[in-house]
Design a protein around this motif. Structure first.
Motif, PDB file in Angstrom:
ATOM      1  N   ASN A  90     -40.123  10.539  13.076  1.00  0.00           N
ATOM      2  CA  ASN A  90     -41.102   9.475  12.880  1.00  0.00           C
ATOM      3  C   ASN A  90     -40.395   8.249  12.310  1.00  0.00           C
ATOM      4  OD1 ASN A  90     -40.748  10.039  10.071  1.00  0.00           O
ATOM      5  ND2 ASN A  90     -42.334  11.625  10.195  1.00  0.00           N
ATOM      6  N   GLU A  91     -41.127   7.167  12.158  1.00  0.00           N
ATOM      7  CA  GLU A  91     -40.507   5.933  11.671  1.00  0.00           C
ATOM      8  C   GLU A  91     -40.017   6.066  10.234  1.00  0.00           C
ATOM      9  OE1 GLU A  91     -39.392   3.406  13.031  1.00  0.00           O
ATOM     10  OE2 GLU A  91     -40.346   3.339  14.994  1.00  0.00           O
ATOM     11  N   GLU A  92     -40.651   6.910   9.455  1.00  0.00           N
ATOM     12  CA  GLU A  92     -40.186   7.122   8.083  1.00  0.00           C
ATOM     13  C   GLU A  92     -38.791   7.741   8.082  1.00  0.00           C
ATOM     14  OE1 GLU A  92     -41.529   9.430   3.957  1.00  0.00           O
ATOM     15  OE2 GLU A  92     -42.768   9.585   5.764  1.00  0.00           O
ATOM     16  N   LEU A  93     -38.584   8.754   8.925  1.00  0.00           N
ATOM     17  CA  LEU A  93     -37.269   9.385   9.009  1.00  0.00           C
ATOM     18  C   LEU A  93     -36.224   8.404   9.528  1.00  0.00           C
ATOM     19  CD1 LEU A  93     -35.519  11.989   8.842  1.00  0.00           C
ATOM     20  CD2 LEU A  93     -36.187  12.430  11.220  1.00  0.00           C
ATOM     21  N   ARG A 145     -47.050  15.114  20.995  1.00  0.00           N
ATOM     22  CA  ARG A 145     -47.188  13.960  20.099  1.00  0.00           C
ATOM     23  C   ARG A 145     -47.907  14.385  18.820  1.00  0.00           C
ATOM     24  NH1 ARG A 145     -47.115  12.100  25.308  1.00  0.00           N
ATOM     25  NH2 ARG A 145     -46.422   9.935  25.686  1.00  0.00           N
ATOM     26  N   GLY A 146     -47.368  13.969  17.693  1.00  0.00           N
ATOM     27  CA  GLY A 146     -47.940  14.339  16.409  1.00  0.00           C
ATOM     28  C   GLY A 146     -47.359  15.609  15.829  1.00  0.00           C
ATOM     29  N   GLU A 147     -46.542  16.316  16.593  1.00  0.00           N
ATOM     30  CA  GLU A 147     -45.829  17.482  16.060  1.00  0.00           C
ATOM     31  C   GLU A 147     -44.363  17.106  15.865  1.00  0.00           C
ATOM     32  OE1 GLU A 147     -46.583  21.073  18.284  1.00  0.00           O
ATOM     33  OE2 GLU A 147     -48.755  20.957  17.963  1.00  0.00           O
ATOM     34  N   GLU A 148     -43.504  17.342  16.840  1.00  0.00           N
ATOM     35  CA  GLU A 148     -42.073  17.072  16.651  1.00  0.00           C
ATOM     36  C   GLU A 148     -41.740  15.589  16.685  1.00  0.00           C
ATOM     37  OE1 GLU A 148     -42.603  17.228  21.069  1.00  0.00           O
ATOM     38  OE2 GLU A 148     -43.313  18.460  19.393  1.00  0.00           O
ATOM     39  N   ILE A 149     -42.640  14.774  17.258  1.00  0.00           N
ATOM     40  CA  ILE A 149     -42.396  13.331  17.355  1.00  0.00           C
ATOM     41  C   ILE A 149     -43.737  12.609  17.311  1.00  0.00           C
ATOM     42  CG2 ILE A 149     -42.482  13.274  19.887  1.00  0.00           C
ATOM     43  CD1 ILE A 149     -40.111  11.266  19.764  1.00  0.00           C
ATOM     44  N   THR A 150     -43.725  11.411  16.741  1.00  0.00           N
ATOM     45  CA  THR A 150     -44.975  10.654  16.667  1.00  0.00           C
ATOM     46  C   THR A 150     -45.131   9.777  17.902  1.00  0.00           C
ATOM     47  OG1 THR A 150     -43.829   8.933  15.387  1.00  0.00           O
ATOM     48  CG2 THR A 150     -45.044  10.626  14.148  1.00  0.00           C
ATOM     49  N   GLU A 151     -46.374   9.427  18.169  1.00  0.00           N
ATOM     50  CA  GLU A 151     -46.701   8.584  19.326  1.00  0.00           C
ATOM     51  C   GLU A 151     -45.963   7.258  19.270  1.00  0.00           C
ATOM     52  OE1 GLU A 151     -49.158   7.207  22.709  1.00  0.00           O
ATOM     53  OE2 GLU A 151     -48.841   9.215  21.883  1.00  0.00           O
ATOM     54  N   ASP A 152     -45.922   6.631  18.084  1.00  0.00           N
ATOM     55  CA  ASP A 152     -45.323   5.294  18.002  1.00  0.00           C
ATOM     56  C   ASP A 152     -43.828   5.325  18.275  1.00  0.00           C
ATOM     57  OD1 ASP A 152     -45.008   6.668  15.576  1.00  0.00           O
ATOM     58  OD2 ASP A 152     -44.937   4.837  14.387  1.00  0.00           O
ATOM     59  N   VAL A 153     -43.151   6.401  17.878  1.00  0.00           N
ATOM     60  CA  VAL A 153     -41.720   6.502  18.167  1.00  0.00           C
ATOM     61  C   VAL A 153     -41.492   6.802  19.644  1.00  0.00           C
ATOM     62  CG1 VAL A 153     -39.632   7.859  17.733  1.00  0.00           C
ATOM     63  CG2 VAL A 153     -41.071   7.148  15.828  1.00  0.00           C
ATOM     64  N   LEU A 154     -42.250   7.732  20.187  1.00  0.00           N
ATOM     65  CA  LEU A 154     -42.073   8.111  21.594  1.00  0.00           C
ATOM     66  C   LEU A 154     -42.317   6.923  22.520  1.00  0.00           C
ATOM     67  CD1 LEU A 154     -41.538  10.621  23.448  1.00  0.00           C
ATOM     68  CD2 LEU A 154     -44.010  10.759  23.699  1.00  0.00           C
ATOM     69  N   GLU A 155     -43.296   6.096  22.182  1.00  0.00           N
ATOM     70  CA  GLU A 155     -43.653   4.972  23.040  1.00  0.00           C
ATOM     71  C   GLU A 155     -43.023   3.655  22.581  1.00  0.00           C
ATOM     72  OE1 GLU A 155     -45.130   5.319  25.757  1.00  0.00           O
ATOM     73  OE2 GLU A 155     -46.299   7.172  25.646  1.00  0.00           O
ATOM     74  N   GLY A 156     -42.225   3.698  21.523  1.00  0.00           N
ATOM     75  CA  GLY A 156     -41.691   2.476  20.946  1.00  0.00           C
ATOM     76  C   GLY A 156     -40.368   2.021  21.541  1.00  0.00           C
ATOM     77  N   GLU A 157     -39.813   0.978  20.929  1.00  0.00           N
ATOM     78  CA  GLU A 157     -38.585   0.370  21.446  1.00  0.00           C
ATOM     79  C   GLU A 157     -37.363   1.257  21.282  1.00  0.00           C
ATOM     80  OE1 GLU A 157     -38.113  -3.443  19.669  1.00  0.00           O
ATOM     81  OE2 GLU A 157     -39.866  -4.319  20.688  1.00  0.00           O
TER      82      GLU A 157
END
Length: 291
Positions: free
Chosen positions: A237-240, A256-268
């Motif tokens: 996630n963005e915190e990590l 999404r929401g388990e091993e990776i967050t939506e914002d990271v997966l879909e982000g830059e």
């Protein structure tokens, strides 16, 4: 030659496969596998593996035949060794996506044509071809990479493959879901440095690429709750990732929401869709070299 694990290739052969993949990605004008056929055996369902191999063979001028468990006699009790020898009468290579790695080993032992591992419980080497192609396109030959999460089959193949290419790898997993010691032993034969830790923050510090995968793989459903509890601190996630410029990879499908967050997966940061595309190019580079 068969391709059951990434280190079935020598480092020189791996370089040739990746070079071929890059060349093909730039230009599919030719038909290097014209009139060649690939038999595709599926014990496990897939989106990317089936489509990338089937479309890839078409781009190379060849033909792929899909064979599910209920389509052939293997699903009705025919010995694997008989299936291997029969397929060799018709096809030029076999790709198998199986429950048990031993099935692949038996196929290879009795097959006179190349056998390619499309996924087993121990390894996912065709995914590693896509991963390495992606890392080296984006970062270069001296990338530092981190695996964060479950020490599964994808992690095993990626760790060995990245070490073969000279990348520095840090693997962060809970102790109870760590990679087998044999994976680190194999990786130690190659120039890349591999470090194991239980601290995800340590792993991502200084990493150019952070890679994760699902925490509950096919066959692990009975362990779902205990896996989620143990792996929650390893969520990408963005915190990590705060304070880093790391790109992020995931072999898909993602939870999404388990091993990776939506914002990271879909982000830059995300290289996920480049990875998905590179499945086809990496596999095509391999098929051209094998067939």
């Amino acid at each position: 030659m068969h391709f059951l694990t990434v280190d079935d290739l020598t480092p020189t052969e791996l370089d040739s496969v990746l070079t071929s993949a890059r060349d093909l990605k730039g230009d599919y004008a030719g038909t290097p596998l014209a009139d060649r056929s690939l038999a595709m055996l599926f014990e496990k369902a897939s989106t990317r593996t089936r489509v990338s191999f089937e479309v890839g063979m078409t781009k190379l001028g060849g033909h792929a035949v899909f064979l599910g468990k209920e389509d052939i006699q293997l699903g009705r009790g025919e010995p694997v060794k008989d299936t291997a020898r029969a397929l060799a009468c018709y096809a030029d290579a076999v790709m198998a996506r199986v429950d048990d790695h031993e099935t692949l080993e038996t196929l290879a032992a009795y097959s006179s044509i190349p056998v390619v591992n499309g996924l087993s419980d121990e390894a996912h080497p065709v995914q590693t071809l896509a991963d390495l192609l992606t890392v080296e396109e984006v970062v270069g030959d001296d990338a530092s990479v981190a695996w964060v999460g479950d020490g599964n089959n994808v992690a095993a193949s990626f760790t060995v493959g990245a070490a073969m290419r000279g990348h520095d790898v840090t693997v962060a997993t809970p102790a109870e879901y760590a990679l087998d010691d044999g994976v680190f032993d194999r990786a130690s034969d190659y120039p890349g440095t591999v470090t194991a830790t239980t601290d995800p923050e340590e792993a991502v510090a200084g990493a150019d690429v952070v890679y994760t995968d699902v925490w509950v793989s096919m066959g692990d459903e009975d362990e779902r709750e205990q896996r989620l509890d143990a792996l929650q601190p390893y969520q990408v996630n963005e915190e990590l990732l705060a304070g880093t410029d790391a790109k992020v990879m995931h072999c898909l499908p993602a939870h999404r929401g388990e091993e990776i967050t939506e914002d990271v997966l879909e982000g830059e940061r995300s290289l996920v869709w480049r990875q998905a595309e590179n499945r086809m190019h990496g596999q095509n580079g391999l098929l051209v070299q094998l067939v």
